[in-house]
Design a protein around this motif. Sequence first.
Motif, PDB file in Angstrom:
ATOM      1  N   THR A   9       0.836  -1.170  -0.047  1.00  0.00           N
ATOM      2  CA  THR A   9       0.122  -0.158  -0.048  1.00  0.00           C
ATOM      3  C   THR A   9       1.092   1.386   0.003  1.00  0.00           C
ATOM      4  N   TYR A  11       0.963   5.225   0.201  1.00  0.00           N
ATOM      5  CA  TYR A  11       0.519   6.535   0.522  1.00  0.00           C
ATOM      6  C   TYR A  11       0.750   7.690  -0.289  1.00  0.00           C
ATOM      7  N   ARG A  55      -4.451   6.111  -2.018  1.00  0.00           N
ATOM      8  CA  ARG A  55      -3.807   4.974  -1.848  1.00  0.00           C
ATOM      9  C   ARG A  55      -3.695   4.003  -3.010  1.00  0.00           C
ATOM     10  N   HIS A  87       4.552   4.077   3.070  1.00  0.00           N
ATOM     11  CA  HIS A  87       4.012   2.736   2.191  1.00  0.00           C
ATOM     12  C   HIS A  87       3.952   1.731   3.327  1.00  0.00           C
ATOM     13  N   ASP A  88       3.253   0.614   3.238  1.00  0.00           N
ATOM     14  CA  ASP A  88       3.337  -0.633   3.925  1.00  0.00           C
ATOM     15  C   ASP A  88       3.395  -1.838   3.118  1.00  0.00           C
ATOM     16  N   CYS A  90       2.338  -5.790   3.523  1.00  0.00           N
ATOM     17  CA  CYS A  90       1.895  -6.798   4.372  1.00  0.00           C
ATOM     18  C   CYS A  90       1.634  -8.243   3.599  1.00  0.00           C
TER      19      CYS A  90
END
Length: 98
Positions: A9, A11, A55, A87-88, A90
């Motif tokens: 993800t 941002y 996003r 950002h992520d 996961c």
Amino acid sequence: MSEQFTVVTAYLRPKPGASERLLALRPELERDFATQLPGFVSATLLAVDGTEDWRDIVVHSNPAGAEAGVASEAYREWSTLVDLTGHDVCERLSYSTT
């Protein structure tokens, strides 16, 4: 056992006046993702309610896809028109439903 996915993800905040061009570039950018990112599954671009933020959610079936880069003119232009604010990365959790 459930399938494993890696979800990135990003941002994003479009630079002033860039939203229209970003949306025009998006189909080409997604084609580049599909041809250049290992295990690319999908990409979804979302607007955050009440803000100017977006996003960008990209799903990979191969963790290497989350680390790979995209080398294309569309990506280079896209990158100049947004500010990445975070950002992520996961991974889907595995659990039993019984």
